[in-house]
Design a protein around this motif. Sequence first.
Motif, PDB file in Angstrom:
ATOM      1  N   ILE A  39      46.081  42.042  44.285  1.00 49.05           N
ATOM      2  CA  ILE A  39      47.246  41.193  44.524  1.00 49.05           C
ATOM      3  C   ILE A  39      48.478  42.063  44.745  1.00 49.05           C
ATOM      4  O   ILE A  39      48.614  43.134  44.160  1.00 49.05           O
ATOM      5  N   HIS A 202      46.311  36.307  48.710  1.00 49.28           N
ATOM      6  CA  HIS A 202      47.584  35.769  48.250  1.00 49.28           C
ATOM      7  C   HIS A 202      47.391  34.397  47.607  1.00 49.28           C
ATOM      8  O   HIS A 202      48.363  33.784  47.155  1.00 49.28           O
ATOM      9  N   ILE A 243      55.129  35.811  42.992  1.00 51.78           N
ATOM     10  CA  ILE A 243      53.729  35.385  43.029  1.00 51.78           C
ATOM     11  C   ILE A 243      53.629  34.049  42.304  1.00 51.78           C
ATOM     12  O   ILE A 243      53.997  33.931  41.140  1.00 51.78           O
TER      13      ILE A 243
END
Length: 282
Positions: A39, A202, A243
């Motif tokens: 990530i 993502h 995120i």
Amino acid sequence: MAITFKEVEYTYSPDTPFAYHALKGINLNIPKGSFTALIGHTGSGKSTLIQHINGLLIPTQGEVCIDDYIITPNNKQKLKPLRKKAGLVFQFPEYQLFEETIEKDIIFGPMNFGVDEETAKKIAREMLVKVGLDESYLERSPFELSGGQKRRVAIAGILAMEPDILVLDEPTAGLDPQGTKEMMHLFKDFQQTGKSVIMVTHDMNQVLEYCDHAIVMNHGKIEKNCSVTELFNETEYLESLSIDLPIITSFIHQLNQQGFNLPVSIRSVDELIEAIGGELHE
């Protein structure tokens, strides 16, 4: 196959005005048999890192160990056997498709590693069905396909080589929700045979549902290397990197702020409903 990075550095176009330091002091161990999410924001070094796993890129400094394979700037060994064991599916499937028919594209890898043509064609049929396309596609050109179909063919080509490690760069981009679910189940089934999956993504909902291990990269460095549960417990840290939390995890945090005591390890709606029911009956 265990994967270890030791003080790995990588610079694109070194000793030129265009030099770019992409990986900085990477120390990392990815356990055999894990489903690992990689990530980080665009440009954080994720794609550069995964290309070291099958020797497409060689470290500028440091050492990459893939089982018994040791890759250093001066000791590259023979990388062809490694590329059979560690299969990489690129973010853009066009980078992998080059033959005039889909069958020829899929059989190229197995035949390159010594499989006879008849066996390779049998494998191609099996892999095509496994990724959700029927045998009628075998004689079609891969360049006539939609983006999602090209991705399926690229995945079939890698699976045909029977790798021990599957490395995926945004593997469900271009797929509809049903296609995404089918591919993620396929990757999970692959991992449950004792093999390893490393996936750049993502989509935090995918990370929650399918992955057990998470690595967060930022500016060419490893910032987090932890379980998925640990990662999604650090809401402020994830917010600082822009995120998003998975939908279920975000809902759990909201409920806990209202007085519930639900574990963030919950991964499905059914688990969540059961846990809320247990809280309400206490």
